[in-house]
Scaffold this motif. Structure first.
Motif, PDB file in Angstrom:
ATOM      1  N   GLY A 169       0.977  -1.299  -0.103  1.00  0.00           N
ATOM      2  CA  GLY A 169      -0.049  -0.064   0.041  1.00  0.00           C
ATOM      3  C   GLY A 169       0.964   0.859   0.104  1.00  0.00           C
ATOM      4  N   PRO A 170       0.500   2.481  -0.043  1.00  0.00           N
ATOM      5  CA  PRO A 170      -1.279   2.785   1.027  1.00  0.00           C
ATOM      6  C   PRO A 170      -2.536   2.637  -0.120  1.00  0.00           C
ATOM      7  N   LEU A 171      -2.950   1.736  -0.112  1.00  0.00           N
ATOM      8  CA  LEU A 171      -4.006   0.950  -1.568  1.00  0.00           C
ATOM      9  C   LEU A 171      -5.650   2.461  -1.042  1.00  0.00           C
ATOM     10  N   GLY A 172      -6.069   2.358  -2.536  1.00  0.00           N
ATOM     11  CA  GLY A 172      -7.815   2.539  -2.698  1.00  0.00           C
ATOM     12  C   GLY A 172      -7.531   4.413  -2.422  1.00  0.00           C
ATOM     13  N   HIS A 173      -8.771   4.868  -2.317  1.00  0.00           N
ATOM     14  CA  HIS A 173      -8.851   6.120  -2.131  1.00  0.00           C
ATOM     15  C   HIS A 173      -9.041   6.568  -0.698  1.00  0.00           C
ATOM     16  N   GLY A 174      -8.453   7.732  -0.578  1.00  0.00           N
ATOM     17  CA  GLY A 174      -9.246   8.417   0.760  1.00  0.00           C
ATOM     18  C   GLY A 174      -9.734   9.569   0.666  1.00  0.00           C
ATOM     19  N   PHE A 175      -9.503  10.665   1.559  1.00  0.00           N
ATOM     20  CA  PHE A 175     -10.213  11.747   1.290  1.00  0.00           C
ATOM     21  C   PHE A 175      -9.419  13.088   0.794  1.00  0.00           C
ATOM     22  N   ASP A 176     -10.229  13.477  -0.212  1.00  0.00           N
ATOM     23  CA  ASP A 176      -9.089  14.732  -0.988  1.00  0.00           C
ATOM     24  C   ASP A 176      -9.420  15.966   0.038  1.00  0.00           C
ATOM     25  N   MET A 177      -8.486  16.412   0.223  1.00  0.00           N
ATOM     26  CA  MET A 177      -8.142  17.186   0.941  1.00  0.00           C
ATOM     27  C   MET A 177      -8.073  18.580   1.017  1.00  0.00           C
ATOM     28  N   HIS A 178      -7.967  19.017  -0.325  1.00  0.00           N
ATOM     29  CA  HIS A 178      -8.014  19.928  -1.002  1.00  0.00           C
ATOM     30  C   HIS A 178     -10.114  20.107  -1.372  1.00  0.00           C
ATOM     31  N   GLU A 179     -10.748  18.880  -0.804  1.00  0.00           N
ATOM     32  CA  GLU A 179     -11.903  19.904  -0.447  1.00  0.00           C
ATOM     33  C   GLU A 179     -12.470  20.033   0.764  1.00  0.00           C
TER      34      GLU A 179
END
Lengths: 285, 349
Positions: A105-115
């Motif tokens: 990993g890291p795997l997957g999609h986390g939080f888009d911090m720009h949002e």
């Protein structure tokens, strides 16, 4: 040869081979959970976004998905909160500092911090849901000037199941964090609130629907009730995020185990917006 | 248009040559049935087979496969990937199974490419065998647009004229430069005559007429049909018969779900990580720690499989998730029939 698939990976290698990581520290959090501090042997940073996960291996026992619970701002090491529930996690719980485990990993999609930058944030965690949220919370605390108001609601079944108690003390002392905690089943020493996590909403100041992002992680049963509270405060559905739990085996969108309706939680998630979840009936049923 | 013509004896001679360089896998008769098996002599193949009980997927994506071996080393571990680069030739693959392989290519070749599959795939030579008529009752390959294909093979054989294996004459279409090279260097093929081309055209016309349509809803409209059918009682009603045995998953040429498991030596110093086929109809498939099962009912598992086959895979990859071979329907211990499911759902809306 027959029209070969388009290739852009790792010839001679395998996407399934984990990288060795050393256990630097093990902290017992509760009866069931331990916090592992880890660093890759080759010293590279994990380089994750809050909300992503890794596949953690006890080689010879297996592999399981674990969310990353340290802030990406901490680059030389990373932390995993592991609940002892099965063969792999039991084996990982036996390990002491110095041991080496496998990490993919890291795997997957986390939080888009720009949002999230520039906005108020309400985080609602139930039980083990605090673990995947800890990386987000730490990031917000570390980069506090980038955010508006920050509210953190946390519910656990009983006081002994409260995770990250040192962090909770620190966050509570931090004037920039509005932390509210409740337990379903208080014991004799418990002086705090009791009841399910939604009871904390009455103690929240008025939220600004146009400028608040809400993040919810907890058991499926909690999710609906929390969303109800949030929607009642007129937060747009596009500002509500959550992270789903599934048993990913491959973690890279192939093995099929984590599929919830049309999405692969490992690739399309684990972080989703509420709007996306509505089309995924299995996400909440 | 045909590229070349080959008679059966010459094809066998060429396969003999091929067998010196590659493992040869093709249809072998076992009693009343045919199975894809590895042979040392191409004469063991029966190229006039109807259908193989299983598709050829197990030769590209084995039921059990070691992903890597590992050994402990100074407190850490060293892992070595296991990649199978043995040259393979799949002989006699029908269009439906070529479509199935195209899907596997997409899944394993897309994002986070899977070298275990791809290594095997890159070393695989495919001789397709067109089917001039439905291989058996119950197939719905034409409904899925999979009874024909223009790609996915190194060369395609079309049986023209004589039917008996020994006298068969095949029209050949090249799919890749390698396929073309193999035929031309074999020096046994002939240029098609005008009569051959006419026979091919006639066979193609007869083929188009031979495949009936069994599903009332066109394949491209199945996703929309399923969108309207999520809460249909039919799932529950059909699943009353379902044993959740996973036979449909096992026999499906496009099923690619797997589990990952470890083995460890007695002293713990070395071991392997392997993957095994898994199936969404097996009750524990969607279970997480807790234990919580996200698809606890047979009805939800059955619905999941049909949605995957006819909707989600198509939407995600643009390729058919079901090729209409009907192996699942034949394998089903409870005689659950996918065509029937689609047609019953179509009645509801």
């Amino acid at each position: 040869m027959t029209p070969a698939p388009v290739l852009h990976a790792n010839p001679g290698g395998s996407v399934y081979i984990p990288s060795p990581a050393r256990v630097l520290r093990v902290t017992r959090l509760t009866e069931m959970e331990k916090l592992f501090e880890l660093a890759f042997l080759d010293e590279r940073p994990l380089g994750h976004d809050p909300g992503q996960f890794v596949q953690a291996s006890a080689l010879g026992y297996g592999e399981c998905p674990i969310s990353i619970c340290s802030s990406p701002t901490q680059r030389d090491r990373f932390e995993l909160c592991i609940r002892r529930v099965g063969r792999v996690t039991n084996q990982l719980h036996q390990l002491a500092p110095g041991a080496v485990i496998g990490i993919r990993g890291p795997l997957g999609h986390g939080f888009d911090m720009h949002e999230f930058h520039g906005r108020d944030v309400l985080v609602v965690a139930g039980g083990l849901g605090l673990a995947p949220l800890r990386s987000l919370i730490q990031y917000i605390v570390d980069e506090r000037a980038r955010f508006g108001q920050f509210h953190l609601l946390y519910g656990a079944r009983c006081p002994s199941e409260l995770l990250f108690q040192e962090d909770l003390v620190r966050w509570r002392q931090n004037p920039d964090v509005n932390l509210l905690i409740t337990v379903d089943r208080p014991d004799e020493q418990w002086r705090g609130r009791n009841g399910v996590v939604t009871t904390l909403f009455k103690d929240l100041p008025k939220l600004d629907p146009a400028n608040t992002n809400v993040v919810i992680v907890g058991p499926p049963v909690m999710f609906k009730f929390v969303v109800l509270e949030v929607l009642a405060r007129r937060i747009p559905q596009s500002s509500i995020y959550c992270s789903l739990e599934r048993h990913m085996k491959c973690g890279i969108g192939k093995c099929g185990h984590c599929q919830a309706n049309h999405v692969y939680v490992c690739m399309d998630g684990p972080v989703f917006k509420y709007g996306e979840l509505k089309a995924m009936r299995e996400a909440m049923e | 248009m045909l590229d070349r013509m080959l008679n059966h004896a010459d094809l066998i001679e060429m396969l003999d040559d091929l067998a010196r360089k590659r493992r040869l896998v093709g249809p072998v008769r076992r009693g009343e049935r045919f199975l894809y098996e590895e042979v040392t002599d191409p004469r063991q193949l029966d190229l006039l087979f109807t259908y193989c009980v299983f598709g050829p997927r197990s030769y590209l994506f084995p039921p059990v496969e070691t992903l890597f071996t590992f050994e402990s080393e100074n407190g850490a571990f060293r892992a070595k990937p296991m990649l199978d680069a043995r040259p393979l030739a799949l002989i006699g693959v029908h269009p439906c199974d070529l479509h199935a392989i195209a899907l596997l290519d997409h899944v394993f070749g897309h994002e986070h490419a899977d070298e275990h599959y791809l290594t095997r795939r890159r070393h695989t030579f495919i001789v397709g065998m067109d089917c001039g008529r439905p291989c058996t009752e119950g197939v719905f390959c034409a409904d899925m647009g999979c009874h024909d294909t223009e790609s996915g093979f190194d060369l395609m054989l079309h049986l023209l004229g004589e039917k008996a294996n020994g006298h068969a004459r095949y029209g050949v279409r090249f799919g890749t430069p390698e396929g073309r090279q193999w035929v031309l260097y074999g020096r046994r093929s002939e240029v098609p005559t005008l009569d051959d081309e006419r026979a091919f055209d006639r066979a193609q016309r007869e083929k188009a007429a031979a495949f009936s349509r069994r599903i009332k809803t066109p394949a491209e409209e199945l996703p929309a049909l399923l969108d309207r059918s999520y809460d249909s009682l039919l799932w529950e009603a059909t699943a009353r018969r379902c044993y959740s045995c996973g036979s449909c998953n096992l026999s499906c040429p496009t099923c690619y779900c797997f589990n990952i498991l470890d083995d460890l030596s007695l002293d713990g110093s070395q071991g392997t990580r392997r993957r095994e086929w898994d199936g969404c109809q097996i009750k524990s498939f969607a279970t997480v720690a807790g234990p919580h099962n996200f698809r606890p009912k047979a009805a939800s598992r059955l619905r999941h499989r049909i949605y995957r086959k006819a909707k989600w895979i198509r939407e995600k990859t643009g390729l058919p998730g079901c090729v209409g071979c009907a192996r699942c329907d034949r394998a089903c211990t409870a005689k659950i029939n996918s065509v029937e499911i689609y047609n019953q759902l179509a009645e509801e809306v």
